[in-house]
Design a protein around this motif. Sequence first.
Motif, short mmCIF file in Angstrom:
data_model
loop_
_atom_site.label_atom_id
_atom_site.label_comp_id
_atom_site.label_asym_id
_atom_site.label_seq_id
_atom_site.Cartn_x
_atom_site.Cartn_y
_atom_site.Cartn_z
N LEU A 245 0.81 -1.20 0.00
CA LEU A 245 0.00 0.00 0.00
C LEU A 245 0.85 1.26 0.00
O LEU A 245 0.41 2.32 -0.45
CB LEU A 245 -0.93 0.00 1.23
CG LEU A 245 -2.00 -1.09 1.27
CD1 LEU A 245 -2.76 -1.03 2.58
CD2 LEU A 245 -2.95 -0.95 0.08
N ASN A 246 2.08 1.16 0.51
CA ASN A 246 2.93 2.35 0.62
C ASN A 246 4.10 2.35 -0.35
O ASN A 246 5.06 3.10 -0.17
CB ASN A 246 3.45 2.47 2.05
CG ASN A 246 4.37 1.33 2.43
OD1 ASN A 246 4.34 0.26 1.81
ND2 ASN A 246 5.19 1.52 3.45
N GLY A 247 4.07 1.50 -1.37
CA GLY A 247 5.16 1.51 -2.33
C GLY A 247 5.23 0.21 -3.11
O GLY A 247 4.30 -0.61 -3.08
N PHE A 248 6.35 0.01 -3.80
CA PHE A 248 6.50 -1.19 -4.62
C PHE A 248 7.98 -1.51 -4.78
O PHE A 248 8.85 -0.65 -4.60
CB PHE A 248 5.83 -1.01 -5.99
CG PHE A 248 6.28 0.22 -6.76
CD1 PHE A 248 7.30 0.14 -7.70
CD2 PHE A 248 5.69 1.46 -6.53
CE1 PHE A 248 7.72 1.26 -8.41
CE2 PHE A 248 6.11 2.58 -7.23
CZ PHE A 248 7.13 2.49 -8.17
N TRP A 249 8.25 -2.76 -5.13
CA TRP A 249 9.61 -3.20 -5.38
C TRP A 249 9.87 -3.25 -6.88
O TRP A 249 8.98 -3.60 -7.67
CB TRP A 249 9.84 -4.60 -4.81
CG TRP A 249 9.98 -4.66 -3.32
CD1 TRP A 249 11.14 -4.53 -2.59
CD2 TRP A 249 8.94 -4.90 -2.36
NE1 TRP A 249 10.88 -4.67 -1.26
CE2 TRP A 249 9.54 -4.90 -1.08
CE3 TRP A 249 7.56 -5.10 -2.47
CZ2 TRP A 249 8.80 -5.10 0.08
CZ3 TRP A 249 6.82 -5.29 -1.32
CH2 TRP A 249 7.44 -5.29 -0.06
N ILE A 250 11.09 -2.90 -7.27
CA ILE A 250 11.51 -3.08 -8.65
C ILE A 250 12.81 -3.86 -8.65
O ILE A 250 13.54 -3.88 -7.65
CB ILE A 250 11.70 -1.74 -9.40
CG1 ILE A 250 12.82 -0.90 -8.75
CG2 ILE A 250 10.40 -0.96 -9.47
CD1 ILE A 250 13.19 0.34 -9.57
N GLN A 251 13.09 -4.51 -9.79
CA GLN A 251 14.32 -5.29 -9.92
C GLN A 251 14.88 -5.11 -11.32
O GLN A 251 14.13 -4.98 -12.30
CB GLN A 251 14.05 -6.77 -9.64
CG GLN A 251 15.32 -7.62 -9.53
CD GLN A 251 15.06 -8.95 -8.84
OE1 GLN A 251 14.24 -9.04 -7.94
NE2 GLN A 251 15.75 -9.99 -9.29
N ASP A 252 16.20 -5.07 -11.38
CA ASP A 252 16.88 -4.85 -12.65
C ASP A 252 16.77 -6.10 -13.52
O ASP A 252 17.06 -7.22 -13.07
CB ASP A 252 18.35 -4.52 -12.39
CG ASP A 252 19.01 -3.81 -13.57
OD1 ASP A 252 18.64 -4.12 -14.72
OD2 ASP A 252 19.90 -2.97 -13.32
N ALA A 253 16.33 -5.91 -14.76
CA ALA A 253 16.22 -7.03 -15.70
C ALA A 253 17.58 -7.42 -16.28
O ALA A 253 17.69 -8.45 -16.95
CB ALA A 253 15.25 -6.68 -16.82
N ALA A 254 18.60 -6.58 -16.06
CA ALA A 254 19.95 -6.87 -16.57
C ALA A 254 20.93 -6.83 -15.41
O ALA A 254 21.67 -5.86 -15.23
CB ALA A 254 20.34 -5.86 -17.65
N PRO A 255 20.94 -7.86 -14.56
CA PRO A 255 21.78 -7.84 -13.35
C PRO A 255 23.26 -7.86 -13.66
O PRO A 255 23.68 -8.30 -14.74
CB PRO A 255 21.35 -9.10 -12.61
CG PRO A 255 20.86 -10.02 -13.69
CD PRO A 255 20.21 -9.13 -14.70
N ASP A 256 24.05 -7.39 -12.69
CA ASP A 256 25.49 -7.50 -12.83
C ASP A 256 25.92 -8.90 -12.39
O ASP A 256 25.09 -9.76 -12.08
CB ASP A 256 26.22 -6.41 -12.04
CG ASP A 256 26.01 -6.53 -10.53
OD1 ASP A 256 25.53 -7.59 -10.07
OD2 ASP A 256 26.34 -5.58 -9.80
N ASP A 257 27.22 -9.15 -12.35
CA ASP A 257 27.71 -10.48 -12.01
C ASP A 257 28.29 -10.53 -10.59
O ASP A 257 29.09 -11.42 -10.27
CB ASP A 257 28.76 -10.94 -13.03
CG ASP A 257 29.93 -9.98 -13.13
OD1 ASP A 257 29.92 -8.95 -12.42
OD2 ASP A 257 30.85 -10.24 -13.94
N ASP A 258 27.89 -9.58 -9.75
CA ASP A 258 28.40 -9.52 -8.38
C ASP A 258 27.28 -9.90 -7.42
O ASP A 258 26.34 -9.13 -7.22
CB ASP A 258 28.92 -8.11 -8.07
CG ASP A 258 29.61 -8.02 -6.72
OD1 ASP A 258 29.57 -9.01 -5.95
OD2 ASP A 258 30.19 -6.97 -6.42
#
Length: 795
Positions: A245-258
């Motif tokens: 209700l107070n926000g949302f999560w996002i995630q990178d579709a092109a992750p690094d290798d670390d």
Amino acid sequence: MSQLRLRLLVAVAALVALAGAGNALAAGGVVISQVYGGGGNSGATLTNDYIELYNGGTTSVDLSTWSVQYASSAGFSWQRTNLSGSLPPGKHYLVQEAAGAGGTTPLPSPDATGSIAMSGTSGKVALVTDQTSLVCGQTLNNCFPNAAIRDFVGYGSSANNFEGAGPTGTLSNTTAALRKDDGLQDTDSNDLDFEVGQPNPRNLGGTTPPVAVPVRIAQIQGAAHRSPLLDQQVATQGVVTAERLNGFWIQDAAPDDDERTSEGIFVFGSPAGVAPGDAVGITATVSEFRPGGANSTGLSITQLGSATVTPGGPGAAIPTTVIGAGGRVPPTAIIDNDTNGDVETGPTTFDPAEDGIDFYESLEGMIVQVNDAAVVGPTKSFGEISVLPDHGAASALRTPRGGVLVRPADFNPDRIQVDDEILRDAIVPRPAKAMPDLNVGASITNAIVGPIDYSFSNFKLQATTTPTFDPGPLTPEVTARPRHQELSVATFNVENLDPSDVDLIPRLAAQIVDNLRAPDLIGVEEVQDNTGSTNDGIVDASQSWAALIAAIQVAGGPLYEYRQIDPLDNVDGGQPGGNIRVGLLFRTDRGLSFVDRPGGDSVTAVAVVDQPSGAQLSISPGRIDPADPGFLDTRKSLAGEFRFRGRKLFVVVNHFSSKGDDQPLYGRFQPPTRFSEIARRQQAQVVNDFVDDVLAVDHRANVVVLGDINDFEFSETIDILEGGVMTTLMKTLAPAERYSYVFEGNSQTLDQILVGNSLLGRVRAYDVVHVNAEFADQASDHDPSVARLDLTGRR
């Protein structure tokens, strides 16, 4: 036509249109350029309210006799902050006002400081050319005309005074009123001149708004517990994976290798207009939010605040990261072994491969998956469960009933808390929990998927779907009945029992009768006074004891008696007003009797007296050294003298200081300090000294010390309490059986029975009766323990 000439024409037109309204002020020169009243409020990034001024003229203006003033939206009581110095052309002037309890980011160095607590949504601000408080605001626009008012902003729809046709839009804890055209637009109409947007306070030292730096989410998170880009404006992108209700999560579709850098992050603010699977661009300020407030010992969450969200259509599929076999395997023993201080600021090695606290930090905000989860902590009242991945195959020491044991150097970092906040947010009205009731030993039959979050000093997997499960075989245990010659002695923490617990008291009574087999003697902890948590000065608990005794008879048990001593009001800790205490509950139909000696009260210390018949107590029941500093703000230990078929027995019931003040396992300070151990060690020494006094008179005396010791069987507290003259019976059990409590999925020992070493050979059985701690539906959060002693038989 030049922009300047256009602005002048617009201003002239507005003045003509509003000439009859009486609320138009001269344009140009110093104006109010920003108003923000949400500082330090819930969800705010900035810690303080502020008013920003801007000089759009061509000459410097002396502000040394000016003031900014504030009144509520319909109020006429004005608060004032006097100004000083001068404001050059093209420069900003920042007036800092009151701070709230939250926020993470202080304002830039202010040019003037006040203490006005402004409304976060609606109010009135005036720039005045003198330092006399205004007297106006009772009625619509009665602050005009006033030659001393240089500029005026009514913000929020309920403001009753404003320039022009109406006030600005309504503000929030994360938005400010911003004068358009970077402070230049001034048509003397608040509704036209201001827009609502992200706060951007500027002082005399800088006039250029920060430029958002393009970065990836992994760069924001960094390989650390705090962002290396803290307080910076950033532009990033990702795919929405889950929302609250107070926000949302996002995630990178092109992750690094670390693997040390998380690819996910929480965006604080309304999730309106986005949904899981959407690609978004985000321009925002990097902040660190600390659940529980700035003084909490928990970790902070890296998040994006004051965000501008740009939808980008359907996003790429985001793979889940498996925790466990086939994915990233969590550490199984070490939470942190690299730090001696604050993991957020001190020198430390960020080592997710070895340290549990770093492992989960490296996944913060990312979508993860746990397969074949084994439940090791039952569903709590707010919907959390604790699980192990992969049926707990990698975990070190499991209990026979499906839990996982705490050991001296292993607090099981492979445990994962699963929470139901996302599930609860999706239900209207929002329930207290959405997680099914699960007991220890249950198995989750579907994959648990969701982002890694942090709250209440724990990393949590916020489940996006309700778990399906196999409930498992767990049932409440029943101890064996004592033989004719055996004395059964128990300890039971009844968790704040008072007469109003009409549902719990019959359940506790049934456990005493059916599961504990109606012991001869029970050391009882956490009995409250007759009015429970009502803070009314009452300390008498006779009705509480009577309610339990009556319920035991209704459940088919014998008639019990009790002995206890009322504490002084609100002196012994626990729930304010509850006045919890310890006591001795006993039955006399099997040969046990209590030896009463008068004189016991809340402040008188019991002593051991050497008599021809051997050791005896000066008062019975009596408190053991209640004035000792170790017992400050906690329950005092109670001694009583009994006889069982001609044999004398000394019993001490205890409820040592709780662990509530200790630093958390997954807190910012590593290793966590167990502050409460200091008091428990002192209490243990006082009780051990008392036992030494008994044994000094009769080295073969029968002594039992029991209760909620609030410490592990391997702790220094127990070492002190044993002191070479007693043994905790918990150590006589197999290691996998040594627990009476389950906290955050860790099975552990709190409740114990110790016997004098001369009595150890007469212990015929010891049993922790698991009826509560492993179950979602509990009568108490503690499991009772029972020992069967043969005082008349051979050693």
